[in-house]
Design an enzyme around this catalytic site. Structure first.
Site, mmCIF file in Angstrom:
data_model
loop_
_atom_site.group_PDB
_atom_site.id
_atom_site.type_symbol
_atom_site.label_atom_id
_atom_site.label_comp_id
_atom_site.label_asym_id
_atom_site.label_seq_id
_atom_site.Cartn_x
_atom_site.Cartn_y
_atom_site.Cartn_z
ATOM 1 N N LYS A 76 2.112 -5.695 -14.752
ATOM 2 C CA LYS A 76 1.698 -5.247 -13.418
ATOM 3 C C LYS A 76 1.281 -3.778 -13.444
ATOM 4 O O LYS A 76 1.889 -2.955 -14.153
ATOM 5 C CB LYS A 76 2.861 -5.467 -12.447
ATOM 6 C CG LYS A 76 2.554 -5.221 -10.991
ATOM 7 C CD LYS A 76 3.761 -5.611 -10.139
ATOM 8 C CE LYS A 76 3.580 -5.273 -8.683
ATOM 9 N NZ LYS A 76 4.756 -5.678 -7.869
ATOM 10 N N SER A 151 3.739 -7.639 -3.592
ATOM 11 C CA SER A 151 2.770 -6.811 -4.276
ATOM 12 C C SER A 151 2.369 -7.334 -5.657
ATOM 13 O O SER A 151 1.442 -6.826 -6.274
ATOM 14 C CB SER A 151 3.334 -5.392 -4.432
ATOM 15 O OG SER A 151 4.509 -5.407 -5.231
ATOM 16 N N SER A 175 8.296 -8.960 -3.370
ATOM 17 C CA SER A 175 7.029 -8.875 -4.099
ATOM 18 C C SER A 175 6.889 -9.841 -5.256
ATOM 19 O O SER A 175 5.791 -9.992 -5.809
ATOM 20 C CB SER A 175 6.815 -7.445 -4.606
ATOM 21 O OG SER A 175 6.629 -6.569 -3.528
#
Length: 470
Positions: A76, A151, A175
């Site tokens: 990520k 996210s 997330s």
């Protein structure tokens, strides 16, 4: 690439498949579909192929290898990898190569993963969709008009689209779980301190993990990345046995508390209610007792302290090279942080920890596991949530609040929680339901998830990207 990462690693070890072949498949699939999805915002194809060749050479040499040797995995964008950019998804942060790995990256490398690109995230993380001015919008592979949530939306989209079998993700308020729900995947938020991190950000609420399609991968990867590191400020107690041992274990009959209403009173989409009831029925069929409960949750003052004082303070501390280039809502939150002094931060943190004591005591006393929808709403149309945040920072922002309504409190308490893809909306979007375990009890969540996986068949879910624009 829809097979289990465990099975793919076994095929590499046995010689049925090479790591280079697997990475080449990932490259080809990304070239085919990611122009439409935008899951990966940085690619390192040549480095990944070189790492795959080294992995294959290690197999030929008979070396000891990790459990996921040769399997590609993206990191990520909020997480550092030495030699890769780490921009936090912001125009205001340089793309200069980072000097060190975050600790979870070292764990992935030790497990044998081949690092394959970087997945998109919202700027700095505090957003329930995956959109930013630097890299653009990540779209849901099930319907490109909709968001994969956030996210960790880039991670979820990469797995759902079949680019990679699993992806690294982080969770500070939902997330991992929200994107998993939105894209038909499995998302476990580990307990606080389970996976090592140098700095426990957002008052220990952010944790590292993965998004997967197979619960066996969830368990095995957690085993690989969660060995205790007693040099760190917060360490979860070690499990009594490996998490993969829970996959074939029946376990005791459990009391499952069912919650269908949001703590804030916001409405819940009927598809989310239906998915949660379907999971409740499956658990009852397996002999568990499911009953409605009204658990104690955090006070409004505690929640606002977390959102408006603690998270904003951490955003203020995020290292920007050019903070004036941040998203408007990020600049507004950083400015808001300047209106709170250190004593208010201390009070906000103390209130959370004090309320956590009574909240956590409910597990094992009133129920063993809590069952809720993952989100109170279906995935939103792309562009809507980010625009709402940038244009109406002080407004109601109902969509975003409905997305996090059932997830954020487990970050505040530090409990493990998992989203399972058990439903589908009338419009064809996946819908998840969430199980929240007692303190440090990932084992029960993994055991329950493994027990219902065959009934729901979610490992066979496939979005149709055949008509996606190149």
């Amino acid at each position: 690439m829809y097979a289990s990462a465990r099975d793919l690693a076994q095929a590499i070890r046995s010689g049925e498949l090479t790591s280079r072949e697997l990475v080449e498949q990932a490259i080809a699939r990304a070239d085919e579909v990611d122009g439409a999805v935008n899951a990966l915002i940085w690619r390192n194809d040549d480095d990944a192929l070189a790492a795959a060749d080294a992995a294959d050479a290690a197999i030929r040499a008979g070396d000891d290898v990790g459990p996921f040797h040769g399997v590609p995995l993206p990191i990520k964008e909020l997480t550092w990898v030495a030699g890769q950019p780490g921009t936090f998804g912001s125009l205001g942060v340089s793309d200069a190569p980072r000097p060190i790995n975050d600790l979870v990256v070292d764990r992935f490398l030790q497990a044998g993963f081949v690092l394959f690109g970087r997945s998109n995230s919202p700027e700095a993380g505090p957003m329930s969709v995956t959109e930013n001015q630097r890299f653009g919008v990540t779209r849901n592979p099930w319907n490109l008009d909709y968001s994969p949530a956030g996210s960790s939306g880039g991670a979820a989209a990469a797995v759902a689209a079949g680019i990679v079998p699993v992806a690294h993700a982080t969770d500070g308020g939902g997330s991992i779980r929200m994107p998993s729900s939105a894209t038909g995947l499995v998302g476990l938020k580990p307990s606080r301190g389970r996976v090592p991190a140098r700095v426990p950000t957002w008052e220990h609420s952010i944790v590292e993990g993965v998004i997967t399609r197979h619960i066996a991968d969830t368990a095995a990867i957690l085993d690989a990345i969660s060995a205790p590191d007693y040099t760190l400020p917060y360490v979860a107690p070690a499990p009594s046995r490996p998490f993969v041992s829970e996959l074939d274990s029946e376990g005791p009959r459990l009391r499952v508390g069912l919650v269908l209403d949001t703590p804030s009173g916001l409405p819940v989409d009927p598809a989310a209610v239906a998915a949660t009831r379907d999971l409740a029925a499956a658990l009852e069929h397996l002999g568990h007792c499911v009953e409605p409960v009204q658990p104690r949750m955090h006070s409004f003052e505690a929640v606002m302290g977390f959102v408006d004082v603690i998270i904003n303070a951490w955003l203020w501390a995020t290292p920007y090279d050019n903070p004036e280039l941040a998203e408007p809502y990020i600049r507004a939150r950083k400015e808001r942080a300047l209106g709170h002094h250190s004593g208010q931060y201390a009070i906000a943190a103390a209130r959370l920890y004090a309320e956590n004591v009574d909240i956590l005591a409910q597990w094992g006393r009133d129920f063993d596991v809590l069952l809720t929808p993952t989100m109170a709403t279906l995935p939103p149309l792309v562009g809507t949530v980010l625009a709402e945040a940038n244009e109406q920072f002080d407004g109601p922002r109902e969509t975003e609040n409905r997305m996090i309504a059932f997830t954020a409190f487990a970050n505040i308490t530090g409990q493990p929680a998992i989203s399972l893809p058990v439903g589908m909306s009338p419009s064809g979007l996946p819908v998840g339901a969430q199980l929240i375990g007692g303190p440090f009890d990932e084992a029960t969540l993994i055991r329950l998830a493994a027990s219902v996986e065959p009934a729901f068949g979610w490992t066979q879910l496939r979005p149709d990207l055949s008509h996606a624009p190149a």
